[in-house]
Design a protein around this motif. Structure first.
Motif, PDB file in Angstrom:
ATOM      1  N   ASP A 116     -10.193  -9.213  11.532  1.00 34.99           N
ATOM      2  CA  ASP A 116     -10.803  -8.970  10.224  1.00 34.99           C
ATOM      3  C   ASP A 116      -9.842  -9.216   9.065  1.00 34.99           C
ATOM      4  O   ASP A 116     -10.256  -9.135   7.893  1.00 34.99           O
ATOM      5  N   LEU A 117      -8.578  -9.504   9.356  1.00 34.05           N
ATOM      6  CA  LEU A 117      -7.610  -9.759   8.286  1.00 34.05           C
ATOM      7  C   LEU A 117      -7.806 -11.195   7.788  1.00 34.05           C
ATOM      8  O   LEU A 117      -7.650 -12.140   8.551  1.00 34.05           O
ATOM      9  N   PRO A 118      -8.179 -11.398   6.526  1.00 33.24           N
ATOM     10  CA  PRO A 118      -8.492 -12.737   6.025  1.00 33.24           C
ATOM     11  C   PRO A 118      -7.285 -13.690   6.100  1.00 33.24           C
ATOM     12  O   PRO A 118      -6.149 -13.283   5.871  1.00 33.24           O
ATOM     13  N   ASN A 130       8.191 -22.252   0.229  1.00 31.30           N
ATOM     14  CA  ASN A 130       7.782 -23.301  -0.706  1.00 31.30           C
ATOM     15  C   ASN A 130       7.099 -24.489  -0.049  1.00 31.30           C
ATOM     16  O   ASN A 130       6.626 -25.385  -0.745  1.00 31.30           O
ATOM     17  N   SER A 131       7.070 -24.534   1.289  1.00 26.15           N
ATOM     18  CA  SER A 131       6.601 -25.759   1.952  1.00 26.15           C
ATOM     19  C   SER A 131       5.401 -25.520   2.862  1.00 26.15           C
ATOM     20  O   SER A 131       5.201 -26.255   3.821  1.00 26.15           O
ATOM     21  N   VAL A 132       4.591 -24.490   2.562  1.00 22.56           N
ATOM     22  CA  VAL A 132       3.437 -24.184   3.409  1.00 22.56           C
ATOM     23  C   VAL A 132       2.388 -25.289   3.275  1.00 22.56           C
ATOM     24  O   VAL A 132       1.947 -25.618   2.176  1.00 22.56           O
ATOM     25  N   VAL A 133       2.007 -25.883   4.408  1.00 22.30           N
ATOM     26  CA  VAL A 133       1.013 -26.954   4.430  1.00 22.30           C
ATOM     27  C   VAL A 133      -0.347 -26.435   4.860  1.00 22.30           C
ATOM     28  O   VAL A 133      -1.370 -26.784   4.284  1.00 22.30           O
ATOM     29  N   GLU A 134      -0.355 -25.565   5.873  1.00 18.81           N
ATOM     30  CA  GLU A 134      -1.635 -25.118   6.432  1.00 18.81           C
ATOM     31  C   GLU A 134      -1.492 -23.734   7.040  1.00 18.81           C
ATOM     32  O   GLU A 134      -0.462 -23.399   7.632  1.00 18.81           O
ATOM     33  N   VAL A 135      -2.544 -22.929   6.887  1.00 18.26           N
ATOM     34  CA  VAL A 135      -2.656 -21.628   7.551  1.00 18.26           C
ATOM     35  C   VAL A 135      -4.079 -21.526   8.077  1.00 18.26           C
ATOM     36  O   VAL A 135      -5.031 -21.519   7.296  1.00 18.26           O
ATOM     37  N   THR A 136      -4.230 -21.454   9.393  1.00 15.37           N
ATOM     38  CA  THR A 136      -5.582 -21.403   9.964  1.00 15.37           C
ATOM     39  C   THR A 136      -5.573 -20.660  11.289  1.00 15.37           C
ATOM     40  O   THR A 136      -4.599 -20.749  12.059  1.00 15.37           O
ATOM     41  N   ARG A 137      -6.644 -19.917  11.564  1.00 16.05           N
ATOM     42  CA  ARG A 137      -6.747 -19.225  12.841  1.00 16.05           C
ATOM     43  C   ARG A 137      -7.340 -20.181  13.874  1.00 16.05           C
ATOM     44  O   ARG A 137      -8.340 -20.851  13.623  1.00 16.05           O
ATOM     45  N   LEU A 138      -6.719 -20.241  15.039  1.00 16.50           N
ATOM     46  CA  LEU A 138      -7.200 -21.128  16.098  1.00 16.50           C
ATOM     47  C   LEU A 138      -8.536 -20.639  16.623  1.00 16.50           C
ATOM     48  O   LEU A 138      -8.765 -19.437  16.779  1.00 16.50           O
ATOM     49  N   GLN A 139      -9.418 -21.592  16.901  1.00 14.47           N
ATOM     50  CA  GLN A 139     -10.725 -21.256  17.438  1.00 14.47           C
ATOM     51  C   GLN A 139     -10.719 -21.196  18.962  1.00 14.47           C
ATOM     52  O   GLN A 139     -11.620 -20.658  19.579  1.00 14.47           O
ATOM     53  N   ILE A 152      -2.808 -17.281  14.717  1.00  7.85           N
ATOM     54  CA  ILE A 152      -2.912 -18.081  13.502  1.00  7.85           C
ATOM     55  C   ILE A 152      -1.824 -19.146  13.524  1.00  7.85           C
ATOM     56  O   ILE A 152      -0.663 -18.847  13.825  1.00  7.85           O
ATOM     57  N   ARG A 153      -2.220 -20.372  13.217  1.00  9.17           N
ATOM     58  CA  ARG A 153      -1.247 -21.470  13.171  1.00  9.17           C
ATOM     59  C   ARG A 153      -0.785 -21.669  11.732  1.00  9.17           C
ATOM     60  O   ARG A 153      -1.593 -21.779  10.814  1.00  9.17           O
TER      61      ARG A 153
END
Length: 240
Positions: A116-118, A130-139, A152-153
């Protein structure tokens, strides 16, 4: 603000989209103005100096024109929309937007993040990076105990920031540190995420091993947007 000027005979101010300390920066927006006609580096620098930039920028003389590079997408948009007819003597020129991508990216997994944590809160907690490209939870569920939330990747363009996240874990506003580990290709074998990695790897090989049909992925500039530090307040109990 950092301004760097270089010409064709001098040192390159930075390699394509590499992150580094001090003078060099991660290029998040760029365009080539060609032909440059009477627009010199000094004149171009004076134009940029009059604008209120959020980040750093650099100018590089190319064979046909001037390459403008920016550390902030908003700064790129501001200059890209600007006309240069006065300084080019009214002669025709083109502004060619350059797709920016890191030379290399590094991915890791963050574990034990509640379902439930967004994801937006996870991304915002990376404001120090400073270099974050992507933040996503794996399905796709990896090999882990039942009931464990999918990891989360996180993908970054800095090896230093990647190593820091691996060594320290993900600092969630000082409340906790979520454990991290490197993302290995075998972990996603047979999954949709694995298929995406295979496709990107194939495109990378095609692009650099001789095939002209391969295309490297272009990272959306929104993925590079600056993450502001959160406001915070610490309350201490009143003395009795």
């Amino acid at each position: 603000m950092s301004l760097m000027l270089s010409d064709m005979m001098g040192e390159n101010d930075d390699d394509n989209s590499e992150l580094s300390e001090h003078a060099r920066f991660l290029t998040k927006g760029a365009f080539l103005l060609t032909p440059s006609h009477d627009l010199s580096l000094d004149k171009a620098a004076n134009i940029c100096d009059k604008l209120n930039f959020r980040g750093s920028f650099s100018l590089t003389k190319t064979a046909t024109g001037i390459l403008f590079k920016f550390s902030e997408p908003e700064d790129f948009q501001q200059v890209f929309r600007k006309g240069f007819h006065k300084v080019t003597g009214g002669r025709l020129y083109r502004k060619v937007a350059i797709p920016c991508r890191p030379q290399k990216t590094f991915s890791l997994l963050v574990h034990e993040v509640p379902v439930d944590l967004p994801e937006d809160d996870i991304r915002a907690s990376l404001y120090r990076y400073n270099s974050v490209v992507e933040v996503t939870r794996l399905q796709t569920r990896l090999e882990q105990p039942p009931g464990t939330p999918n990891p989360i990747r996180i993908t970054v363009a800095s090896l230093e920031e990647y190593n820091t996240l691996l060594q320290q874990g993900l600092d969630f506003y000082g409340a906790t540190y979520f454990p991290t580990e490197p993302l290995k290709k075998d972990m996603l074998k047979g999954s949709k995420e694995g298929e995406k990695l295979d496709l990107l790897y194939s495109q990378y090989r095609n692009n650099y091993v001789g095939s002209s049909s391969g295309l490297l992925p272009v990272f959306d500039s929104a993925g590079f947007s600056r993450i502001p530090p959160p406001p915070s307040r610490t309350l201490k109990p009143a003395r009795s």
